[in-house]
Design an enzyme around this catalytic site. Structure first.
Site, PDB file in Angstrom:
ATOM      1  N   ASP A  19       0.856  -1.186   0.000  1.00 43.03           N
ATOM      2  CA  ASP A  19       0.000   0.000   0.000  1.00 43.03           C
ATOM      3  C   ASP A  19       0.893   1.238   0.000  1.00 43.03           C
ATOM      4  OD1 ASP A  19       0.979   0.141   2.563  1.00 43.03           O
ATOM      5  OD2 ASP A  19      -0.921  -0.274   3.546  1.00 43.03           O
TER       6      ASP A  19
ATOM      7  N   ASP B 135      -8.037  -7.330   0.229  1.00 41.01           N
ATOM      8  CA  ASP B 135      -7.108  -7.581   1.334  1.00 41.01           C
ATOM      9  C   ASP B 135      -7.760  -7.145   2.631  1.00 41.01           C
ATOM     10  OD1 ASP B 135      -5.498  -5.069   2.775  1.00 41.01           O
ATOM     11  OD2 ASP B 135      -6.588  -4.535   0.956  1.00 41.01           O
TER      12      ASP B 135
END
Length: 380
Positions: free
Chosen positions: A96, A270
């Site tokens: 991320d 996720d």
């Protein structure tokens, strides 16, 4: 980024929904989609070895840029040969941008056009994260799939604030693309924001699609809105994204939300959910959630989930798991974490088969009847 190292191959569309079966090709291998990605916050999926993750069918894992930047440091990881080598994982990794953690963990945030100044949650020191810095850290980490730095407005923030926020996110995305040093071996996704406003989601998607990212993430969901509101946003947002690129719904891990996301055309998900709740003894089973620490299981010598064929369910009883967790034994957390991760990865395997068989809606009905449906939209 038309020569992106990340390629999406569509295998089949489900006849009755927006679901799609495919695969994503990366420099570290190919994984099938739809796929749930276990989260390895600190360069490890809590209590699980790389071998166990492969055994349970995890084709890709996620790591957190913010946490690895603070400790042990992205430059150290680069010197180790990159994140794959550092953590001994030879399959795909997604990172991320660090944005979500800056907004959710750090104190004293100050957002400007340049980036975000905040206090390090570990030691209180002042730090600065910009679109360029977020890309630089991820270039050092060497993940297969990177994320653009974005601002994460809350779902119920005012329209005018969200409009300014998505416009800034688009400018930050452009800056991130220019700063990307490794486009030959690292893909970069843009993140569509816009809270619950359809026109702002449309504007955000239009801006990002025009920049030709390797794929597109849908951010700003699973942050307190209802399940119905999340589905409504997905209904119109996935339609705005190119069919030849991956679509990733960030931070979603509740089983019913995964199925509903797939129905609306999402490929990747996720969440820390499976390992986080496992540490408290909460387990996902075919019959719904079960808190194995509860007293009712003290003399229950049956498997955690009789319908599951994971290592935990094949070898250990509810009574034994309860004993381990009550005694604060790490092995108990390893076993419940393994089971929960396996449960979601196996669910996605079943979903992929349902797409192949064109019966995803029937599968959803059958699953929800047994597992239950969470209207609140909370990740649980």
């Amino acid at each position: 980024m038309s020569d992106s190292p990340i390629k999406y191959r569509l295998i089949k569309k489900e006849k009755h929904t927006g679901a799609r079966l495919g695969e994503i090709i990366t420099p570290h291998g190919t994984f099938p989609t739809p796929m749930f990605m276990p989260v390895g916050t600190q360069a490890t999926v809590k209590t699980q070895s790389p071998e166990e993750l492969k055994e349970m069918g995890s084709g890709i894992i996620l790591s957190n840029t913010y946490h690895l930047w603070l400790r042990p440091g992205d430059e150290l990881i680069a010197r180790a040969g990159g994140l794959h080598k550092f953590m001994n994982w030879d399959q795909p990794i997604l990172t991320d941008s660090g944005g979500f953690q800056v907004y959710s963990l750090a104190d004293s945030r100050n957002i400007t056009e340049e980036g975000v100044t905040f206090k390090n949650h570990l030691n209180g020191s002042k730090m600065f994260l910009s679109p360029e810095k977020a890309i630089s850290i991820q270039n050092n980490l060497g993940s297969d799939i990177m994320m653009s730095f974005d601002e994460c407005p809350q779902f119920y923030q005012p329209y005018d604030y969200v409009k300014k926020s998505i416009e800034r996110t688009s400018r930050w995305a452009e800056r991130g693309l220019k700063a990307h040093r490794r486009p030959h071996d690292q893909g970069l996704f843009g993140i569509v924001q816009g809270a619950g406003f359809e026109d702002l989601r449309r504007q955000s998607a239009h801006d990002l699609v025009s920049m030709d990212f390797s794929g597109y993430s849908i951010g700003g969901l699973a942050v307190g809105e209802t399940h119905e509101e999340m589905n409504a946003v997905l209904d119109f947002t996935t339609q705005l994204l190119p069919e030849n690129k991956p679509r990733y719904l960030m931070g979603v891990g509740a089983p019913d939300s995964l199925i509903d996301g797939v129905i609306r055309g999402v490929d990747m998900f996720d969440c820390v959910l499976p390992t986080r709740i496992a540490r408290n003894g909460t387990c996902m089973t075919s019959q719904g959630r079960l808190v194995v620490k509860n007293a009712q299981f003290a003399e229950d010598f049956t498997p955690l989930d009789p319908e599951c064929d994971c290592y935990t369910c094949n070898n250990y009883t509810r009574a034994y798991l309860r004993h381990l967790l009550k005694a604060d034994e790490t092995f108990g957390i390893r076993l419940t974490s393994y089971h929960n991760l396996y449960f979601l990865l196996n669910l996605m395997k079943q979903v992929r088969q349902a797409i192949m068989d064109d019966n995803l809606l029937e599968f959803r009905k059958y699953f929800v009847e047994k597992y239950g449906y969470n209207k609140s939209g909370r990740n649980f």
